[in-house]
Write a protein that holds these residues in place. Structure first.
Motif, PDB file in Angstrom:
ATOM      1  N   ILE A 226       0.725  -1.186  -0.088  1.00  0.00           N
ATOM      2  CA  ILE A 226       0.034   0.146   0.016  1.00  0.00           C
ATOM      3  C   ILE A 226       0.768   1.324  -0.034  1.00  0.00           C
ATOM      4  O   ILE A 226       1.854   1.198   0.970  1.00  0.00           O
ATOM      5  CB  ILE A 226      -0.817   0.003   1.221  1.00  0.00           C
ATOM      6  CG1 ILE A 226      -2.128  -1.092   0.984  1.00  0.00           C
ATOM      7  CG2 ILE A 226      -1.750   1.245   1.452  1.00  0.00           C
ATOM      8  CD1 ILE A 226      -2.812  -1.292   2.251  1.00  0.00           C
ATOM      9  N   HIS A 257      -8.663   4.536   2.035  1.00  0.00           N
ATOM     10  CA  HIS A 257      -7.755   4.209   0.849  1.00  0.00           C
ATOM     11  C   HIS A 257      -8.438   5.030  -0.065  1.00  0.00           C
ATOM     12  O   HIS A 257      -9.416   4.528  -0.858  1.00  0.00           O
ATOM     13  CB  HIS A 257      -7.789   2.564   0.710  1.00  0.00           C
ATOM     14  CG  HIS A 257      -6.872   2.157  -0.324  1.00  0.00           C
ATOM     15  ND1 HIS A 257      -7.271   1.760  -1.764  1.00  0.00           N
ATOM     16  CD2 HIS A 257      -5.412   2.304  -0.534  1.00  0.00           C
ATOM     17  CE1 HIS A 257      -6.195   1.468  -2.308  1.00  0.00           C
ATOM     18  NE2 HIS A 257      -5.173   1.867  -1.838  1.00  0.00           N
ATOM     19  N   THR A 260      -9.745   3.358  -3.907  1.00  0.00           N
ATOM     20  CA  THR A 260     -10.819   2.456  -3.683  1.00  0.00           C
ATOM     21  C   THR A 260     -11.928   3.181  -2.872  1.00  0.00           C
ATOM     22  O   THR A 260     -13.002   2.548  -3.042  1.00  0.00           O
ATOM     23  CB  THR A 260     -10.330   0.937  -2.983  1.00  0.00           C
ATOM     24  OG1 THR A 260      -9.944   1.366  -1.531  1.00  0.00           O
ATOM     25  CG2 THR A 260      -9.401   0.427  -3.938  1.00  0.00           C
ATOM     26  N   SER A 284      -5.243  -3.837   4.004  1.00  0.00           N
ATOM     27  CA  SER A 284      -4.557  -4.481   2.983  1.00  0.00           C
ATOM     28  C   SER A 284      -5.260  -5.900   2.872  1.00  0.00           C
ATOM     29  O   SER A 284      -5.261  -6.383   1.572  1.00  0.00           O
ATOM     30  CB  SER A 284      -3.122  -5.075   3.568  1.00  0.00           C
ATOM     31  OG  SER A 284      -2.310  -3.818   3.981  1.00  0.00           O
ATOM     32  N   ILE A 287      -8.319  -5.220   0.739  1.00  0.00           N
ATOM     33  CA  ILE A 287      -7.928  -4.908  -0.684  1.00  0.00           C
ATOM     34  C   ILE A 287      -7.917  -6.100  -1.441  1.00  0.00           C
ATOM     35  O   ILE A 287      -7.984  -6.412  -2.620  1.00  0.00           O
ATOM     36  CB  ILE A 287      -6.665  -4.012  -0.782  1.00  0.00           C
ATOM     37  CG1 ILE A 287      -7.351  -2.458  -0.443  1.00  0.00           C
ATOM     38  CG2 ILE A 287      -6.155  -3.971  -2.390  1.00  0.00           C
ATOM     39  CD1 ILE A 287      -6.014  -1.580  -0.133  1.00  0.00           C
ATOM     40  N   TYR A 288      -6.956  -7.012  -0.660  1.00  0.00           N
ATOM     41  CA  TYR A 288      -6.563  -8.288  -1.447  1.00  0.00           C
ATOM     42  C   TYR A 288      -7.931  -9.304  -1.750  1.00  0.00           C
ATOM     43  O   TYR A 288      -7.878  -9.705  -2.700  1.00  0.00           O
ATOM     44  CB  TYR A 288      -5.727  -9.219  -0.586  1.00  0.00           C
ATOM     45  CG  TYR A 288      -5.704 -10.661  -0.741  1.00  0.00           C
ATOM     46  CD1 TYR A 288      -4.645 -10.977  -1.618  1.00  0.00           C
ATOM     47  CD2 TYR A 288      -6.378 -11.583  -0.238  1.00  0.00           C
ATOM     48  CE1 TYR A 288      -4.249 -12.432  -2.285  1.00  0.00           C
ATOM     49  CE2 TYR A 288      -6.020 -12.868  -0.954  1.00  0.00           C
ATOM     50  CZ  TYR A 288      -5.416 -13.170  -1.609  1.00  0.00           C
ATOM     51  OH  TYR A 288      -5.226 -14.585  -2.089  1.00  0.00           O
ATOM     52  N   GLU A 291      -9.545  -7.959  -4.773  1.00  0.00           N
ATOM     53  CA  GLU A 291      -8.932  -8.344  -6.292  1.00  0.00           C
ATOM     54  C   GLU A 291      -9.210  -9.567  -6.439  1.00  0.00           C
ATOM     55  O   GLU A 291      -9.159 -10.208  -7.523  1.00  0.00           O
ATOM     56  CB  GLU A 291      -7.437  -7.991  -5.802  1.00  0.00           C
ATOM     57  CG  GLU A 291      -6.959  -6.621  -5.782  1.00  0.00           C
ATOM     58  CD  GLU A 291      -5.503  -6.119  -5.492  1.00  0.00           C
ATOM     59  OE1 GLU A 291      -5.048  -7.313  -5.029  1.00  0.00           O
ATOM     60  OE2 GLU A 291      -5.227  -4.947  -5.532  1.00  0.00           O
TER      61      GLU A 291
END
Length: 367
Positions: A226, A257, A260, A284, A287-288, A291
């Motif tokens: 990040i 963030h 996003t 984190s 976000i993973y 994705e």
């Protein structure tokens, strides 16, 4: 059933794979007794882990190989008129065992999700239904906490936003325990409750909803990097459960963030720095997860996916209190054990879902 009607041979591709795994198992067995390997503790641990992982499937494969010898012997006896009848009955039993063990081998060969063994974050948010939805968030959190307690997992609350009449508008917690994500990952989605709220004077049944998101806690090395310049970090005073410094220090942290729009708050620690570190870690992992969901959507076939679209708006389960009924809509499972479920006996639902998931994997594996 005559043996002629059930005389399937294991697929050559599967047999080749099993034979290769068996050779590898024997190779590791020799390596583990080598003095040089024993001296290298890091390598020894890696091999020991692989050996343990292979043990179950090799045990089944060895049993299957022995069974093939027995089947071949009994088939020869069928030609003898004096024992043909007995041999035929014995062959039927052996073929049933063969069918069962081949099924077990196929299940053991299915690809395993490495993330299943990780701890996880669980996020529960109130949806439609106002105060009643917030109260139900509290009920669900209690349900998951009791399930975690039964499995000797620890639950750490990271952030809460309390409801006006009880429960929570939102609660985020970390569940520390090996295999937590693997057991709970199918809980993600929309949960609907049908009951008469305590605040309802007319005795009418209301329908409320909340959303659950379960995210694996990845090792630091696997987390996406990040850029700190992409983050907006605000501080505020802790409040509610876990906020022991209410109106004392601005220790709570809100991390946004910017690319996003994902927002994470953390207020369980007295230290602002610790709250910031935890919030960034949750960010984190989130976000993973987003994705990963996108990648899965791109690869998804037209067949039913038990994990759904990954969208929290997917309605996966209904809890009907007047009928003491719980229905999981993905596998069309209805059980009349609402009290047990709400008290943390979640395996009554989780086990059938995991079995269905394995069945889906097996279907794809056999194609």
């Amino acid at each position: 059933m005559s043996y002629k009607e059930n005389n399937n041979i294991m697929k050559v591709s599967i047999l080749s794979k099993l034979e290769a795994l068996q050779e590898r198992y024997k190779e590791i067995e020799l390596l583990l007794s080598d003095a040089n390997v024993i001296a290298n503790q890091k390598y020894f641990k890696i091999l020991s882990r692989e050996y343990v992982q292979l043990n179950d499937i090799i045990t089944h494969f060895s049993a299957w190989q022995e069974l093939q010898k027995n089947i071949a012997t009994v088939k020869l006896l069928i030609a003898d008129p004096e024992v043909s009848e007995i041999a035929d009955e014995e062959l039927k039993d052996l073929l049933k065992k063969n069918e069962s063990i081949e099924h077990q081998i196929q299940l053991l060969l299915l690809p395993k999700d490495s993330e299943d063994e990780y701890p996880c974050f669980i996020e529960i948010r109130a949806g439609t239904g106002g105060n009643e939805a917030a109260i139900f968030v509290g009920d669900l959190f209690r349900m998951y906490s009791r399930y975690a307690e039964e499995r000797s997992w620890n639950v750490d609350i990271l952030n809460v936003s309390e409801g006006e009449q009880g429960g929570y508008k939102e609660i985020i917690a970390k569940i520390n325990g090996n295999g937590a994500y693997g057991r709970l990952k199918f809980e993600s989605g929309g949960h609907r409750v049908q009951r008469v709220p305590e605040t309802e004077s007319q005795g009418r049944i209301h329908t409320s909803a909340c959303t659950v998101a379960v995210i694996p806690e990845l090792p630091e090395a696997d987390l996406p990097e990040i850029n700190m310049s992409d983050l907006k970090i605000d501080t505020f005073r802790s409040s509610g459960a876990g906020g022991q410094h209410v109106n004392t220090t601005d220790s709570a942290i809100r991390v946004t963030h910017i690319p996003t729009g994902i927002v994470v708050e953390c207020q369980d620690e007295r230290s602002q720095h610790k709250n910031k570190a935890k919030a960034i870690k949750v960010l984190s992992n989130r976000i993973y997860a987003i994705e990963k969901a996108k990648r899965q959507a791109q690869k998804a076939s037209q067949r039913r996916n038990l994990l759904g679209s990954g969208d929290r708006s997917d309605r996966i389960r209904t809890y009907n209190f007047p009928q003491s009924r719980v229905t999981d809509h993905r596998i069309n499972l209805t059980i009349y054990q609402l009290d047990e479920i709400m008290n943390g006996r979640l395996d009554n639902i989780i086990k059938p879902i995991l079995q269905e998931h394995k069945a889906d994997q097996l279907f794809e594996y056999e194609q």
